[in-house]
Every structure is written in C-alpha cells, then in structure tokens.
Design an enzyme around this catalytic site. Structure first.
Site, PDB file in Angstrom:
ATOM      1  N   ALA A 131       0.834  -1.217   0.000  1.00 43.68           N
ATOM      2  CA  ALA A 131       0.000   0.000   0.000  1.00 43.68           C
ATOM      3  C   ALA A 131       0.861   1.257   0.000  1.00 43.68           C
ATOM      4  CB  ALA A 131      -0.923   0.007   1.224  1.00 43.68           C
ATOM      5  N   GLY A 132       0.772   1.993  -1.122  1.00 44.75           N
ATOM      6  CA  GLY A 132       1.484   3.274  -1.210  1.00 44.75           C
ATOM      7  C   GLY A 132       0.497   4.379  -1.510  1.00 44.75           C
ATOM      8  N   PRO A 241      -1.188  19.645   2.180  1.00 46.26           N
ATOM      9  CA  PRO A 241      -0.931  20.710   1.206  1.00 46.26           C
ATOM     10  C   PRO A 241       0.445  21.354   1.368  1.00 46.26           C
ATOM     11  CG  PRO A 241      -3.183  20.848   2.003  1.00 46.26           C
ATOM     12  CD  PRO A 241      -2.512  19.788   2.825  1.00 46.26           C
ATOM     13  N   GLU A 243       3.052  20.074   2.878  1.00 49.62           N
ATOM     14  CA  GLU A 243       4.097  19.071   2.609  1.00 49.62           C
ATOM     15  C   GLU A 243       4.344  18.958   1.111  1.00 49.62           C
ATOM     16  OE1 GLU A 243       3.042  15.292   4.363  1.00 49.62           O
ATOM     17  OE2 GLU A 243       2.600  16.228   6.273  1.00 49.62           O
ATOM     18  N   ARG A 269      31.262  25.754 -23.653  1.00 53.89           N
ATOM     19  CA  ARG A 269      31.571  24.587 -24.493  1.00 53.89           C
ATOM     20  C   ARG A 269      31.473  24.962 -25.973  1.00 53.89           C
ATOM     21  NH1 ARG A 269      34.210  19.744 -24.633  1.00 53.89           N
ATOM     22  NH2 ARG A 269      33.193  18.325 -26.109  1.00 53.89           N
ATOM     23  N   GLY A 364       5.502  11.412  -1.963  1.00 57.46           N
ATOM     24  CA  GLY A 364       4.580  12.464  -1.483  1.00 57.46           C
ATOM     25  C   GLY A 364       3.288  12.518  -2.278  1.00 57.46           C
ATOM     26  N   GLU A 368       0.039  10.988 -10.932  1.00 59.59           N
ATOM     27  CA  GLU A 368      -1.314  10.513 -11.279  1.00 59.59           C
ATOM     28  C   GLU A 368      -2.299  10.803 -10.136  1.00 59.59           C
ATOM     29  OE1 GLU A 368       1.488   8.601 -11.559  1.00 59.59           O
ATOM     30  OE2 GLU A 368       1.667   9.007 -13.707  1.00 59.59           O
TER      31      GLU A 368
HETATM   32  C1  LIG Z   1      13.099   7.141  -2.063  1.00 57.85           C
HETATM   33  C2  LIG Z   1      11.720   7.021  -1.475  1.00 57.85           C
HETATM   34  C3  LIG Z   1      11.449   7.631  -0.253  1.00 57.85           C
HETATM   35  C4  LIG Z   1      10.164   7.499   0.305  1.00 57.85           C
HETATM   36  N1  LIG Z   1       9.939   8.008   1.569  1.00 57.85           N
HETATM   37  C5  LIG Z   1       8.774   7.675   2.203  1.00 57.85           C
HETATM   38  C6  LIG Z   1       8.598   7.989   3.591  1.00 57.85           C
HETATM   39  O1  LIG Z   1       9.456   8.614   4.247  1.00 57.85           O
HETATM   40  N2  LIG Z   1       7.448   7.582   4.199  1.00 57.85           N
HETATM   41  C7  LIG Z   1       6.481   6.897   3.534  1.00 57.85           C
HETATM   42  O2  LIG Z   1       5.490   6.544   4.147  1.00 57.85           O
HETATM   43  N3  LIG Z   1       6.616   6.587   2.225  1.00 57.85           N
HETATM   44  C8  LIG Z   1       7.744   6.943   1.541  1.00 57.85           C
HETATM   45  N4  LIG Z   1       7.915   6.603   0.225  1.00 57.85           N
HETATM   46  C9  LIG Z   1       6.841   5.887  -0.473  1.00 57.85           C
HETATM   47  C10 LIG Z   1       6.123   6.741  -1.512  1.00 57.85           C
HETATM   48  O3  LIG Z   1       5.326   7.708  -0.884  1.00 57.85           O
HETATM   49  C11 LIG Z   1       5.316   5.760  -2.405  1.00 57.85           C
HETATM   50  O4  LIG Z   1       6.268   5.047  -3.191  1.00 57.85           O
HETATM   51  C12 LIG Z   1       4.330   6.479  -3.284  1.00 57.85           C
HETATM   52  O5  LIG Z   1       3.272   7.032  -2.528  1.00 57.85           O
HETATM   53  C13 LIG Z   1       3.718   5.525  -4.349  1.00 57.85           C
HETATM   54  O6  LIG Z   1       3.252   4.354  -3.778  1.00 57.85           O
HETATM   55  P1  LIG Z   1       3.702   2.926  -4.388  1.00 57.85           P
HETATM   56  O7  LIG Z   1       5.178   2.934  -4.531  1.00 57.85           O
HETATM   57  O8  LIG Z   1       3.104   1.879  -3.549  1.00 57.85           O
HETATM   58  O9  LIG Z   1       3.103   2.906  -5.844  1.00 57.85           O
HETATM   59  P2  LIG Z   1       1.594   2.399  -6.242  1.00 57.85           P
HETATM   60  O10 LIG Z   1       0.597   3.039  -5.354  1.00 57.85           O
HETATM   61  O11 LIG Z   1       1.618   0.926  -6.332  1.00 57.85           O
HETATM   62  O12 LIG Z   1       1.494   3.013  -7.698  1.00 57.85           O
HETATM   63  C14 LIG Z   1       2.088   2.436  -8.853  1.00 57.85           C
HETATM   64  C15 LIG Z   1       1.676   3.264 -10.071  1.00 57.85           C
HETATM   65  O13 LIG Z   1       0.248   3.225 -10.198  1.00 57.85           O
HETATM   66  C16 LIG Z   1      -0.253   4.539 -10.233  1.00 57.85           C
HETATM   67  N5  LIG Z   1      -1.562   4.614  -9.577  1.00 57.85           N
HETATM   68  C17 LIG Z   1      -1.911   4.172  -8.336  1.00 57.85           C
HETATM   69  N6  LIG Z   1      -3.191   4.474  -8.073  1.00 57.85           N
HETATM   70  C18 LIG Z   1      -3.665   5.140  -9.162  1.00 57.85           C
HETATM   71  C19 LIG Z   1      -4.918   5.745  -9.514  1.00 57.85           C
HETATM   72  N7  LIG Z   1      -5.944   5.753  -8.669  1.00 57.85           N
HETATM   73  N8  LIG Z   1      -5.021   6.332 -10.728  1.00 57.85           N
HETATM   74  C20 LIG Z   1      -3.985   6.355 -11.604  1.00 57.85           C
HETATM   75  N9  LIG Z   1      -2.766   5.814 -11.317  1.00 57.85           N
HETATM   76  C21 LIG Z   1      -2.620   5.222 -10.123  1.00 57.85           C
HETATM   77  C22 LIG Z   1       0.761   5.388  -9.489  1.00 57.85           C
HETATM   78  O14 LIG Z   1       0.659   6.759  -9.872  1.00 57.85           O
HETATM   79  C23 LIG Z   1       2.056   4.736  -9.950  1.00 57.85           C
HETATM   80  O15 LIG Z   1       2.423   5.247 -11.199  1.00 57.85           O
HETATM   81  C24 LIG Z   1       9.152   6.783  -0.383  1.00 57.85           C
HETATM   82  C25 LIG Z   1       9.441   6.199  -1.625  1.00 57.85           C
HETATM   83  C26 LIG Z   1      10.698   6.282  -2.150  1.00 57.85           C
HETATM   84  C27 LIG Z   1      10.997   5.554  -3.449  1.00 57.85           C
END
Ligand SMILES: Cc1cc2nc3c(=O)[nH]c(=O)nc-3n(C[C@H](O)[C@H](O)[C@H](O)COP(=O)(O)OP(=O)(O)OC[C@H]3O[C@@H](n4cnc5c(N)ncnc54)[C@H](O)[C@@H]3O)c2cc1C
Length: 380
Positions: A131-132, A241, A243, A269, A364, A368
């Site tokens: 879950a992201g 907002p 953040e 260059r 953040g 999308e």
């Molecule tokens: C270097 C790094 C640092 C981070 N730091 C933190 C942190 O400190 N704390 C924390 O909690 N998290 C952190 N994150 C997590 C980050 O917030 C998530 O990676 C991000 O929110 C996306 O979630 P996911 O990776 O699960 O992608 P997913 O949710 O699986 O998404 C995959 C793709 O599907 C698309 N998608 C998903 N839902 C929809 C929709 N409804 N409509 C259209 N497209 C959609 C997304 O846009 C994306 O392109 C970090 C990530 C990284 C890589």
C-alpha cells in the site's frame, strides 16, 4: 523576475542557511554519498544554527517562528546545494507541524524539546509493501492491551528510517471503521519488537537512507498515541498541502540550479567554432526552460503566500506538486543533453541531478494521484 514573497528578514535567514550548508554539509557530501547515509550529528549543528526546529515555541527550545516562508527558504537552499540527504524539510515541514498540532504537554516535553535541540531525528512511516498510493490498504495494526499499543506489520521506503530516533507509524487501530480506523503512534528507537530492515539501494538521493521497518508484537506505551485515536487519516491530510508544496519548492529550486549551471556550460563549451548554446535549437531549448522556470516560480511563490495567509488548498498544492516535479524532470533531462557525454559522468552535478530527480514525481503522492485530486475537484 523579482520575487515579492520574501522580506529582508527571510533573505538574511537565507544567508544563514547558506553559511550553515557551506560549513556543515557541503564538505561532507561526497563521504555521505559514498556511505549511503549522513552523519546525524549534523542535526545538532542545524539546531544550533537555527535552521532546524525554528517553528517550535521558545518554551520548548525553538524560536517560535510560525512563518512558512522560513521553511521555504530552507527547502530551496537544500535543493540548490544538492543537500536534501539532510532531511531538514522532513523535520521542519512534516514532523514539526505534527508535533506542534497533535501533542499534549507530556509529549511536547519528551519530543518537541529534543527535536528543537537536534537531539532526536524522525521519520514518518505510511507506505507498506502492499500500500502506497492507496493508504486505505495499510495492514500494519495496533491493538490496545492495557496501557500499551501492540503493533504488528511492516513499512517500506521510509526516508531517514535507519537514522530515526522516533518514527510516526500509521497503524490500523479499528479494522471495521474504514478511514476512521487509523491512528498515528510514535515508536521510539530501542522499543522491543521494532526492527530496521535493509537500507534500500536506490538510483538517486544516495546520501539519504531509505529503509524497511518491521514491527513484531512491538509494545508501545499508550501515551505515544499522536493526536486522536481513529483520526490518523485526517491528521495526515491536514498537513498534506504544505508538505506537497515543500516538494514543489524544492523541485523548482533544484531545476533552477541545474539550469544556471547548464547556461554557464553552454556558453563555454565550443563545437563547430561556436558555443553550443548559440545553435538555434539549443538556444530555443534554453529559452523555453527559462520561461517555464519563471512561470513555475511565480505559481509556487503564490502558493507560499497562501500558506502564510492560511488559504492554500489541497488542489493548489496538487497542481504545484505534479507540475513542478515533472518540469524539474524535463529540465534536468534537457540540461543533461546539453552537456553531451559529460552529462553522463557522475562528477558533473547534472548527472547526479538526473538520478535524484526521478523520485520527485512519485514520493509524497504520484503525479497521477495529484491529477486525480485536481480532476475530482473539477467534478470528473
Ligand atoms: C526514495 C523514497 C522515499 C520514500 N519516503 C517515504 C517515507 O518517508 N514515508 C512513507 O510513508 N513513504 C515513503 N515513500 C513511499 C512513496 O510515498 C510511495 O512510493 C508512493 O506514494 C507511491 O506508492 P507505491 O510505490 O506503492 O506505488 P503504487 O501506489 O503501487 O502506484 C504504482 C503506479 O500506479 C499509479 N496509480 C496508483 N493508483 C492510481 C490511480 N488511482 N489512478 C492512476 N494511477 C494510479 C501510481 O501513480 C504509480 O504510477 C518513499 C518512496 C521512495 C521511493
């Protein structure tokens, strides 16, 4: 374009931030980049210099400055100095507002004072392997047993996860209550059942650690609940907002920095007896970037003004976040192209910027998801 959002005091503060970065951060960047982590003593130095925890009231050791323009200055200078491995924006723009808004007196004494002193660094753990974007899918649970919360689950991609002395963990406290079933619980370093997993290998931002966190029957005192039980989601939304705006501010500052370096390079260059910037195709690319960066800065400055007067909306911030981070990605790519083969060499800042920029349209809230927020607001 002249900026009107900052006053002389903010510009004086900017000089102070630059001095701090030149003294405490820039000389260490190569070492931290190679180590994949910073030395956390820099937070103590940041607090002493007044660039960390300045929003904390004086009675808790801060400076009592409630003015987002100071946060914006720090975000811009970190981005300009390629120093965002030092998570000052995480602490100033995300953690401090939570602690200011959601704590009781005991928690303020335990946490705010140490944040303001640079003695306690923090992370926020929302994302999980499953879950992201869709945070409602969070599975990490916390159940109440007497005077304790018992946490089980796993978090991933947590910035500052290795270094953090305390983590704000988003937990499901009532599986039946939907969005009203989440709470924020602070887990401190050394709590039995709290383990850090791998420091994850990333394609950019090498000096900032990103980690997995594990909770196995992790027992946390009930008094570590942050805010109100069941209102975790709402607490997260309240600060989103500003953040997201902070990410947009960094994106514009970083893009302008890369652009300025590239302008110099394109003048110096030579190819075919002239500077590479003077070929019409390149001159047009440079002109387009200059235009878009001016426009981005004006929008972002307007949003900063709205934080100050309390009117920034989630939609304003979503627009700033997706457009400015996508712009930064495009600018860095075009600047790298203008550097030719040298742009591919990591000793050139543009190559590191190319690696670093990629995460900004994901973290953040992805581009999308930002467009979803805007589209829904338009009634679609
Ligand atoms: C270097 C790094 C640092 C981070 N730091 C933190 C942190 O400190 N704390 C924390 O909690 N998290 C952190 N994150 C997590 C980050 O917030 C998530 O990676 C991000 O929110 C996306 O979630 P996911 O990776 O699960 O992608 P997913 O949710 O699986 O998404 C995959 C793709 O599907 C698309 N998608 C998903 N839902 C929809 C929709 N409804 N409509 C259209 N497209 C959609 C997304 O846009 C994306 O392109 C970090 C990530 C990284 C890589």
């Amino acid at each position: 374009m002249t900026r009107s959002v900052f006053t002389e005091e903010h510009e004086e503060f900017r000089s102070l931030v630059r001095e701090f970065l030149a003294r405490e951060v820039t000389p260490n960047l190569d070492t931290w980049y190679a180590a994949g982590i910073i030395d956390k003593s820099v937070y103590k130095a940041a607090a002493q210099a007044g660039v960390l925890g300045f929003s904390v009231p004086t009675e808790y050791g801060g400076m009592g400055i409630d003015d987002f323009r100071y946060n914006a200055v720090v975000a811009e200078e970190l981005a300009r100095g390629r120093s965002s491995g030092v998570a000052l924006t995480l602490l100033n723009d995300i953690i401090a507002p939570y602690l200011l808004r959601l704590t009781d007196e005991d928690q303020r004494q335990r946490w705010l004072t140490r944040l303001a002193a640079g003695d306690m660094t923090w992370a926020i753990a929302m994302s999980e392997p499953g879950a992201g974007s869709d945070l409602a899918g969070i599975r990490t649970s916390a159940r109440r047993e007497g005077d304790e919360w018992v946490i089980n689950g796993q978090k991933t991609f947590i910035s500052n996860g290795v270094l953090a002395d305390a983590v704000v963990v988003v937990c499901r406290t009532d599986p039946e209550a939907g969005h009203k079933g989440f709470s924020l619980i602070v887990v401190e370093d050394g709590t039995p059942g709290f383990e850090r997993g791998r420091k994850l290998k990333k394609m950019g931002h090498h000096s900032q650690d990103t980690a997995e966190l594990f909770f196995a029957d992790c027992r946390v005192p009930a008094k570590n609940l942050l805010g109100t039980e069941g209102r975790g989601f709402f607490h997260l939304m309240e600060n989103l907002p500003s953040e997201r705006l902070s990410i947009a501010i960094s994106a514009v500052a970083s893009a302008i920095d890369t652009f300025e370096q590239t302008k110099t390079y394109a003048k110096e260059r030579q190819a075919f007896g002239q500077s590479i910037g003077s070929f019409q195709a390149n001159r047009f690319t440079i002109a387009e970037m200059a235009t878009e960066l001016d426009i981005a800065r004006i929008y972002v400055d307007a949003c900063i003004g709205r934080v100050v007067d309390g009117t920034l909306t989630a939609v304003d911030a979503a627009k700033a976040k997706w457009w400015c981070t996508e712009l930064n990605k495009k600018v860095v790519d075009q600047c790298l192209q203008l550097h030719g083969g040298y742009g591919y060499m990591l000793e050139y800042p543009v190559a590191q910027a190319y690696q670093d920029v990629r995460i900004s349209t994901i973290l953040g809230g992805t581009t999308e998801i930002m467009k979803e927020i805007i589209g829904r607001d338009l009634g679609f």
